[in-house]
Design an enzyme around this catalytic site. Structure first.
Site, PDB file in Angstrom:
ATOM      1  N   LYS A   1     -37.558 -89.939  45.255  1.00  0.00           N
ATOM      2  CA  LYS A   1     -37.125 -89.418  46.545  1.00  0.00           C
ATOM      3  C   LYS A   1     -36.949 -87.907  46.420  1.00  0.00           C
ATOM      4  CE  LYS A   1     -33.551 -90.355  50.034  1.00  0.00           C
ATOM      5  NZ  LYS A   1     -32.311 -91.087  50.298  1.00  0.00           N
TER       6      LYS A   1
ATOM      7  N   SER B   1     -32.316 -93.593  54.446  1.00  0.00           N
ATOM      8  CA  SER B   1     -33.143 -92.412  54.385  1.00  0.00           C
ATOM      9  C   SER B   1     -34.229 -92.467  53.314  1.00  0.00           C
ATOM     10  CB  SER B   1     -32.254 -91.197  54.111  1.00  0.00           C
ATOM     11  OG  SER B   1     -31.578 -91.363  52.891  1.00  0.00           O
TER      12      SER B   1
ATOM     13  N   SER C   1     -28.796 -96.076  52.287  1.00  0.00           N
ATOM     14  CA  SER C   1     -30.104 -95.428  52.355  1.00  0.00           C
ATOM     15  C   SER C   1     -31.172 -96.061  51.476  1.00  0.00           C
ATOM     16  CB  SER C   1     -29.978 -93.958  51.965  1.00  0.00           C
ATOM     17  OG  SER C   1     -29.262 -93.269  52.941  1.00  0.00           O
TER      18      SER C   1
END
Lengths: 589, 783
Positions: free
Chosen positions: A31, A113, A137
């Site tokens: 990420k 996210s 997330s």
């Protein structure tokens, strides 16, 4: 998937590693709010769009570095898109554009996210991907894309190099195609103690907790002295107590999700686990507390982005507009980020702090105590608390005089709904999108490990819903093993169901009322699964039958559910015997 | 005497160097100021050069620490040079080892000359214990280039530091060299500083205005008569001193008029002070980057110091040691648990957008400092006053801004994240001079326990003051602070960097507030600033411009839990604080307060130690003595006679080689023996002094006992016989005076007595007996 920076270097590295067409090293995606040395680390923000970290996050280093991880040295495939600084639930708040789903879910939200990381796994580009989980997330994208997403206990994986959003909640999580693969990724090297991260659990604490867990397990008679954790699960699965949090059965819960929840619980029950309803009364305040704490910490953590030392800087002078850095920050940060910074700044302001921030912290503690009271394993970070029964709500069911039952794990949905389409998301207000996190936030507030497991939904689009297992603090490995076992149960059952669906169809098509050539549909429901099967067949009468209504299976006197293949066979035969007689009766009339 | 190896090899012009001893005023603000962008550290300390003979007096003063000044011949007046000799290696080493340089003037040097910067490498980098370097350290000068012509002169400055225990690795540059423009006679500079020395020890001193100095240093211009624009007529040093005394007198008169200011019948002033002091630590508060003072900019910076995304703070436990020491010295209750909070505001010197401090739970609370008359408090406060301390908290320092013309600010992140303590007092101070005394006292206390090493002059200590006034008759607007009610509306004056600034700013602000209130106005709660030399504070920002700091606990940092064992250990090893020691010396050992003050401040406490050893020995020799008599006897010898010896050999920084443990060239037993013999009238005072000098000149290993020396020199006191007295008296008799005495001027007999004493070189004349003999002989003349 939208990979923001699939670097040439990684590609070259891959090329080098590929021998005879197969890469020797597993690639993984990271990420983009986790620092890597050879890529930009943008956090999905304009202000960091060209930011190259001078150092690498510990967790990436641990996974990548063959020295510290000789057997499992892996290679970073690239960095994945995300909501700016992790603020969002649908991966649509990125400066680089939203993360798109894969066909046939192109129009659906991939969750956020860590949506980019989830899609990297879904598309099969890598075996697993690193994400971060602040309020869900990792778990939410996993639930929305049908993969596994694990959030460890707070402090279990080093955060050194992870760009903080809300540093008291941030954890590094892993997304993977199976619980087993996540388990294999999280070697002790990765879950090690880190001296550069002050919130990382120290080696001493880890050792102490391990010993205390073992002592507790042995003293409660649940495990034999010489048994390992794996063995323990094999032999003691039946002794597991699973908590069903009553407060999670909210009105907004999608019926399909509720069905899957029931399915998951059934699987546990079939294996002999005890299902216990538990009460987590403070859950209803958790979401608001989370959005106050997270925003406050975000406002503080994001104060460093002024473009002076790194990052994008506005053209005008820093003092333009009479407020220092207002241009740079105004241009560099996205709307959702600004919204949360404003919210956080307000809740921390001297006039509002008592009413918001401090209350939220108190709620957070209450949420954590709720969990501590429910779990059989004490929270090994804290002194054990004696809970006063008179403090509990009357609705809390008691197991015995000593108090409510205590459980090993809590099982609940990851998200109250199935993945919405991006159009729906766009129309939602930000408060409505915050609602997606209602089930993931409590365990984040309490710092507990949790994993989202995909459960297949027949027929419906999208065909899965995420079910979450939450464990007590520091119980990460047992949680992963349990999740893995549950996933296996699910697979086994699915194969059983497949097999016997075929048998059912055979049986139906050979039944009396069957007429070739007719194009009607009959729906057959069995106790094999809470799933329903649609069998397209050629019945003349075109009636649907629910086997569960059969007196021997449904209603008050319902039988024990069939478990083995033999039992199922017998059950199917019995049911069809009745069915035959019923249909023939119909025909006679 | 050869020059120290310190300067030998790399310096081709070493023989042209001379080192003279001077002093830095550790108590007052800067005497020479660098360009403002250098920051307070670089604006060096007051330099004071004095004639060698005066050094011991300086040494006795707690206000000064000795520095060496190196200059080239030709740069100073010859008369000034006559008594100047190079210091020995030993001396320089001891200076270097024991003291930390606060003043790194590399930058300054770089700006004044285009030639390479001369820098002296550290003799103590990497060492673990300051004392160990006495034996091990070697010093070399790196990259040394002769700068300018022979008329360049150089000044080395060593600010004071004692018992440096925790910072050694950070000390990259214990000394550096300031290149002064060649045309100025340094004496002029020294002259001004000398003046301030004589103004007395306990008063805030007037300082040379930075603007003047800047002109002087960078432009070679001297605008004041004191700096003698026309090539100065050579003023003998003695005259300089006299002038200084005169000037002090005249200024003293001015001062009394100012003191009248402090007695304000109608209005009561209330002052609260916040002092920021840099802790003496090796590392920053939350990163392992070394703490440095004036190193090359941005060379000691960790990822966290720059707030790089993903970096995290690691609390450096070692910083607790000086912090707790400071708290103990300030009589605070050290809290078992304390926490760190974030204080948010945007400024370029604060990379993360917040400062980590201890707002909600500071590590020390509820302390106090007792100020005595000798600390320089206002007369109205009487002999002593206790000032309460609300709390002491640890926090991060900010980056240093170096402003350039054209709105450009260069940032030096070396300073960012250095550990500070903030000391917050209760609003219990009511007089400006007491406020200044308080700040001074805090500096002394922190210094004496090694908590902080840099004084105000080098930016290691900064003060903010909160000032409010109210009519004595009535309550103020009802403002409340820390439980003190009924105060007037307060204003805050930020960033005061000298004791004088503290006092002056308070006076100015008080007067301003009273003026407004008397005119019927109201005081606004605002932040104000103070420029040195001005007469009024200026508004920085009003209440509407106040930042809401949005204090919030730092989630990355756990609570700091201070164990009882650490606390007990630090309490035990804290040592006797200056006040206690002075009290002890005065009350138990019978010294005067002045002598006690000097005793404590000399040789980093070694002189007092030595003194006690001598007293102990005296008591051993004769147990009929009580502590007070022995103390008085020994005090005189240890302080004044030994001091006299040292000043005769003034070229050495520490001629007695007195260590802080109280060892010295002259064994305390020997001195004890000597005093004992003198006290028992076995030798005369003159002989005793002679023997002391002999002991001093002998090296330690060949030293003889006092008895041996008396034997060898035949100094045993044998009283004169009556015949000898007669003979002596007659030999000096002056008939003219005898007649005067006979005529009734009895007092003149003392003149004869003095003559008689001098005539006998060995001091065998007993005054009483001699007077009797003289009287008899004069009476004989009457007839």
């Amino acid at each position: 998937m939208r990979v923001t920076d699939l670097s040439r270097l990684a590609a070259a590295e891959l090329d080098r590693l590929v021998k005879g067409g197969k890469p020797r090293k597993k690639p993984f995606a990271v990420k983009d709010n986790i620092a890597t040395k050879n890529h930009f680390t943008t956090s999905g923000s304009k202000i960091l769009q060209k930011y190259q970290s001078p150092f690498e996050a510990t967790v990436v280093d641990q996974l990548r570095n063959p020295k510290s991880n000789p057997k499992n040295g892996k290679v970073v495939l690239g960095k994945t898109n995300l909501d700016e600084f992790g603020m969002g639930s649908h991966s649509t708040n990125s400066f680089f554009g939203p993360v798109l789903g894969m066909s046939p879910l192109r129009r659906h939200s991939v969750g956020g996210s860590s949506g980019g990381s989830a899609m990297a796994v879904v598309t099969g580009e890598c075996g697993f991907a690193l994400g971060t989980d602040t309020g869900g997330s990792v778990r939410l994208p996993a639930a929305y894309t049908g993969i596994f997403g694990f959030k460890p206990s707070y402090g279990r994986i080093s955060r050194w190099g992870v760009i903080p959003y809300a540093n008291s909640l941030d954890t590094v999580g892993v997304l993977g195609t199976s619980a087993q693969s996540i388990l294999e990724t999280l070697t002790p090297e990765v879950m090690y103690s880190e001296s550069r991260d002050p919130t990382s659990l120290g080696a001493k604490s880890l050792y102490r907790m391990r010993n205390e867990r073992k002592v507790l397990a042995i003293s409660s008679g649940r495990v034999h002295r010489n048994e390992g954790v794996g063995q323990y699960l094999q032999t003691n699965f039946r002794r597991l107590k699973i908590g069903i949090p009553m407060e999670y059965n909210i009105a907004e819960l999608d019926p399909a999700v509720r069905e899957e929840w029931r399915h998951a619980l059934n699987l546990f029950q079939e294996r002999g686990c005890t299902l216990v309803p538990v009460s987590l009364p403070n859950t209803k305040h958790a979401l608001s507390a989370y959005y106050i704490i997270a925003a406050a910490e975000a406002a503080s953590n994001l104060a460093k982005y002024d473009g002076v030392r790194y990052g994008t800087r506005a053209d005008s002078s820093d003092g333009a507009g009479n407020v220092l850095y207002s241009r740079t920050r105004g241009e560099g940060l996205g709307d959702e980020v600004k919204r949360r910074i404003l919210l956080g700044s307000y809740t921390l302001s001297s006039k509002a702090i008592d009413n918001y921030f401090i209350k939220a912290q108190k709620v957070r503690r209450l949420v954590q105590r709720d969990f501590d009271r429910v779990f059989a394993l004490p929270n090994l970070l804290r002194y054990q608390e004696q809970f006063n029964l008179s403090d509990m709500a009357e609705t809390v069911p008691m197991e015995d005089k000593k108090g409510p039952p205590q459980v090993d794990f809590i099982v609940c949905p990851t998200s109250p709904t199935l993945p919405p389409t991006r159009n729906v998301v766009q129309k939602q207000s930000s408060v409505e999108t915050y609602m997606n996190d209602v089930f993931t936030v409590p365990s984040s507030l309490a710092g507990l490990p949790a994993i989202s497991i995909p459960f297949k939904l027949p027929g419906k689009q999208p065909g899965f819903a995420g079910i979450q297992i939450i464990g007590q603090f520091s119980d990460d490995y047992r949680l992963l093993l349990t999740a893995s076992a549950l996933a296996k149960l699910q697979a086994r059952k699915a194969s059983l169901v497949k097999k016997h669906t075929a048998a059912l169809i055979r049986r139906v098509t050979s039944s009396k009322g069957f007429q070739k050539g007719s194009e009607e549909t009959v729906r057959i429901r069995t106790h094999l699964s809470t799933e329903s099967f649609e069998v397209k067949t050629y019945l003349s009468s075109g009636k649907s039958f629910d086997l569960r209504k059969h007196p021997t299976v449904g209603g008050e006197n319902r039988m024990r559910e069939p478990r083995t293949a033999k039992e199922i066979d017998r059950f199917v035969e019995d049911a069809f015997g009745d069915w035959d007689s019923m249909t023939s009766g119909d025909n006679q009339k | 005497m050869t020059l120290p190896p310190l300067f030998v090899r790399p310096m081709p012009f070493q023989s042209r160097f001379k080192i003279i001893l001077g002093a830095v005023d550790v108590m007052d603000g800067p005497v020479w100021a660098g360009p403002p962008e250098l920051g307070p550290e670089a604006r060096a300390g007051r330099c004071l050069v004095e004639k060698c003979g005066e050094r011991s007096r300086l040494e006795r003063s707690p206000m000064y620490s000795i520095v060496a000044v190196v200059c080239l011949p030709g740069c100073c007046e010859q008369s000034h040079h006559e008594s100047i000799r190079p210091v020995s290696t030993q001396t320089l080493r001891s200076i270097l080892a024991g003291r930390r340089a606060a003043l790194l003037l590399d930058l300054l040097a770089a700006q004044t000359t285009s030639k390479p910067v001369t820098r002296v490498a550290s003799p103590i980098s990497g060492m673990t214990n300051a004392r160990s370097t006495h034996a091990t350290s070697t010093t070399t000068i790196k990259d040394c280039h002769p700068i300018g012509t022979s008329s360049t002169n150089r000044v080395l400055l060593y600010p004071k530091i004692n018992r440096l225990a925790y910072a050694p690795r950070t000390l990259r540059h214990p000394l550096s060299i300031l290149i002064v423009r060649p045309t100025i006679p340094p004496a002029a500079l020294f002259y001004q500083s000398t003046l301030s020395f004589f103004k007395g020890l306990h008063y805030a001193m007037t300082r040379t205005p930075p603007a003047v100095l800047r002109k002087y240093l960078f432009g070679g211009q001297i605008s004041r008569t004191g700096y003698s624009a026309d090539p100065a007529p050579t003023i003998p040093f003695r005259k300089q001193l006299k002038d200084a005394a005169k000037k002090r007198k005249s200024e003293g008169a001015a001062k009394t008029s100012r003191e009248d200011n402090q007695k304000l019948e109608e209005w009561e002033l209330t002052v609260g002070i916040e002092i920021h002091a840099q802790l003496n630590t090796a590392r920053k508060l939350f990163s392992t980057a070394a703490s440095s003072i004036n190193d090359v900019p941005n060379t000691h910076v960790a990822l966290f110091d720059l707030a790089m995304p993903g970096s995290q703070p690691i609390f450096q436990k070692e910083t607790l040691i000086p912090a707790i020491r400071a708290a103990l010295a300030l009589n605070c209750k050290v809290q078992k648990t304390s926490k760190f909070d974030r204080k948010h505001y945007f400024h370029w010197d604060q990379p993360s957008g917040y400062q980590i401090t201890q707002y909600y739970e500071p590590f020390a609370k509820d302390g106090y400092i007792t100020l005595y008359a000798h600390d320089g408090i206002a007369k109205e406060d009487g002999d002593e006053i206790q000032i309460g301390i609300k709390q002491v908290q640890m926090e991060q320092d900010t980056a240093k801004t170096i402003s350039q013309p054209g709105e450009i600010h260069l940032l030096d992140f070396n300073r960012v994240g250095l550990p500070l303590i903030e000391i917050i007092t209760l609003p219990q101070i009511h007089y400006p001079s007491t406020a200044a005394a308080f700040v001074r006292k805090v500096q002394i206390l922190l210094n004496s326990v090694d908590a902080c090493v840099l004084g105000m002059q080098s930016g290691g200590l900064r003060a903010d003051v909160n000032v409010s006034v109210r009519r004595r008759a009535e309550q103020g607007t009802g403002a409340e602070y820390a439980g003190v009610k009924g105060l007037g509306q307060r204003t805050e004056i930020k960033n005061l960097s000298s004791f004088k600034a503290v006092e002056d700013a308070i006076i100015a602000e008080r007067d301003r507030q009273i003026q407004i209130l008397e005119a019927g106005g109201a005081i606004e709660g605002e932040t104000r600033g103070w420029t040195i030399g001005s007469t009024e504070t200026r508004r920085l920002r009003g209440k509407e411009g106040e930042v809401d700091y949005r204090y919030m606990p730092d989630a990355d940092l756990g609570p700091v839990i201070i164990g009882d064992d650490l606390l007990t250990y630090l309490e035990k090893t804290l040592g006797v604080l200056p006040d206690e020691e002075i009290k002890l010396l005065v009350e138990v050992y019978g010294l005067t307060t002045k002598d006690a003050l000097s005793m404590v401040s000399l040789n980093e406490g070694g002189r007092a130690e030595y003194f006690r050893n001598v007293v102990d020995h005296l008591l051993e020799l004769d147990d009929r003595r009580d502590l007070k008599t022995a103390g008085k006897l020994a005090g005189n010898w240890v302080l004044h006679e030994l001091g006299g010896l040292a000043s005769d050999a003034a070229e050495e920084e520490n001629a007695l080689q007195m260590t802080s443990e109280g060892d010295c060239i002259i064994n305390h037993r020997r001195l004890g023996d000597l005093i004992d013999r003198l006290d028992n009238n076995q030798i005369t005072g003159t002989s005793a002094k002679k023997i002391l000098t002999m002991l001093f000149e002998m090296s330690t290993d060949e030293q003889k006992t006092v008895k041996q020396l008396i034997d060898e020199e035949g100094l045993w006191f044998n009283p004169l016989s009556a015949a000898e007295y007669d003979e002596l008296a007659k030999s000096i008799l002056d008939m003219k005076i005898v007649e005067e005495i006979l005529a009734g001027k009895e007092g003149k007999i003392n003149f004869l007595l003095g003559k008689m004493m001098r005539a006998d070189g060995e001091g065998r004349v007993d005054a009483k007996e001699a007077t009797a003999v003289l009287r008899r002989i004069i009476e004989e003349h009457r007839r």
